[in-house]
Motif scaffolding. Structure first.
Motif, PDB file in Angstrom:
ATOM      1  N   LYS A   4       0.888  -1.172   0.039  1.00 29.33           N
ATOM      2  CA  LYS A   4      -0.061   0.111   0.027  1.00 29.33           C
ATOM      3  C   LYS A   4       0.739   1.393   0.107  1.00 29.33           C
ATOM      4  N   ILE A   5       1.987   1.211   0.691  1.00 32.12           N
ATOM      5  CA  ILE A   5       2.711   2.655   1.076  1.00 32.12           C
ATOM      6  C   ILE A   5       3.393   2.430  -0.614  1.00 32.12           C
ATOM      7  N   LYS A   6       3.905   1.685  -1.184  1.00 35.11           N
ATOM      8  CA  LYS A   6       4.475   1.729  -2.488  1.00 35.11           C
ATOM      9  C   LYS A   6       3.400   2.049  -3.560  1.00 35.11           C
ATOM     10  N   LEU A   8       1.045   4.155  -2.689  1.00 36.77           N
ATOM     11  CA  LEU A   8       0.691   5.580  -2.595  1.00 36.77           C
ATOM     12  C   LEU A   8       2.002   6.404  -2.961  1.00 36.77           C
ATOM     13  N   PHE A   9       3.262   5.950  -2.827  1.00 34.06           N
ATOM     14  CA  PHE A   9       4.314   6.716  -3.434  1.00 34.06           C
ATOM     15  C   PHE A   9       4.161   6.656  -4.681  1.00 34.06           C
ATOM     16  N   ARG A  10       3.986   5.865  -5.532  1.00 36.46           N
ATOM     17  CA  ARG A  10       4.027   5.937  -7.010  1.00 36.46           C
ATOM     18  C   ARG A  10       2.804   6.627  -7.364  1.00 36.46           C
ATOM     19  N   GLN A  11       1.659   6.555  -6.692  1.00 34.82           N
ATOM     20  CA  GLN A  11       0.638   7.853  -7.279  1.00 34.82           C
ATOM     21  C   GLN A  11       1.233   9.076  -6.984  1.00 34.82           C
ATOM     22  N   LEU A  12       1.833   9.557  -5.892  1.00 27.93           N
ATOM     23  CA  LEU A  12       2.154  10.793  -5.596  1.00 27.93           C
ATOM     24  C   LEU A  12       3.354  11.124  -6.666  1.00 27.93           C
ATOM     25  N   LYS A  13       4.521  10.301  -7.166  1.00 26.28           N
ATOM     26  CA  LYS A  13       5.219  10.448  -8.097  1.00 26.28           C
ATOM     27  C   LYS A  13       4.696  10.936  -9.404  1.00 26.28           C
ATOM     28  N   GLU A  14       3.348   9.920  -9.553  1.00 25.86           N
ATOM     29  CA  GLU A  14       2.651  10.380 -11.187  1.00 25.86           C
ATOM     30  C   GLU A  14       2.060  11.749 -10.956  1.00 25.86           C
TER      31      GLU A  14
END
Length: 129
Positions: A4-6, A8-14
């Motif tokens: 879930k954390i990964k 979330l970070f992927r969505q923030l980077k996008e």
């Protein structure tokens, strides 16, 4: 949980990549600039003594108001004791307390008179009549 954390970070980077870098730099410049324009200037009193004098006058008026109320209440109790007591000792003590109350209240009021009318004659440490 790590998955879930990964994600979330992927969505923030996008989302960060989708933003315009120029707008972000402009906002980063504009925020501190506008913040510095909206500061409130602090205006101090003329001197520390004028501010102290103002505070003393305010405290004195509050003390005078409280002491007046207390004097009226205690004087009324003393008068009630004088009028409705059958003991001569109680009447004498009430009369003594009434005198003390009146003298103390008069002294507190005379301090205000001294501060308001006598003190300006001695401004600057010299007599200025």
């Amino acid at each position: 949980m790590k998955l879930k954390i990964k994600t979330l970070f992927r969505q923030l980077k996008e989302r960060f990549r989708a933003r315009d870098k120029g707008n972000m730099l402009y906002a980063a410049f504009l925020a501190p600039t506008l913040l510095s324009m909206t500061t409130i200037n602090a205006f101090a009193a003329d001197t520390i003594w004028s501010k102290a004098s103002e505070i003393m006058k305010d405290v004195y008026t509050q003390i005078l108001a409280i002491s007046t109320i207390a004097a009226v209440v205690t004087a009324s109790i003393a008068l009630l004791l004088m009028n409705f007591s059958k003991s001569g000792k109680t009447v004498d003590e009430s009369r003594a307390w009434l005198k003390r109350i009146i003298i103390t209240w008069a002294i507190l009021n005379s301090l205000g008179f001294i501060l308001a009318y006598i003190t300006p004659f001695f401004s600057g440490g010299a007599w200025t009549a």
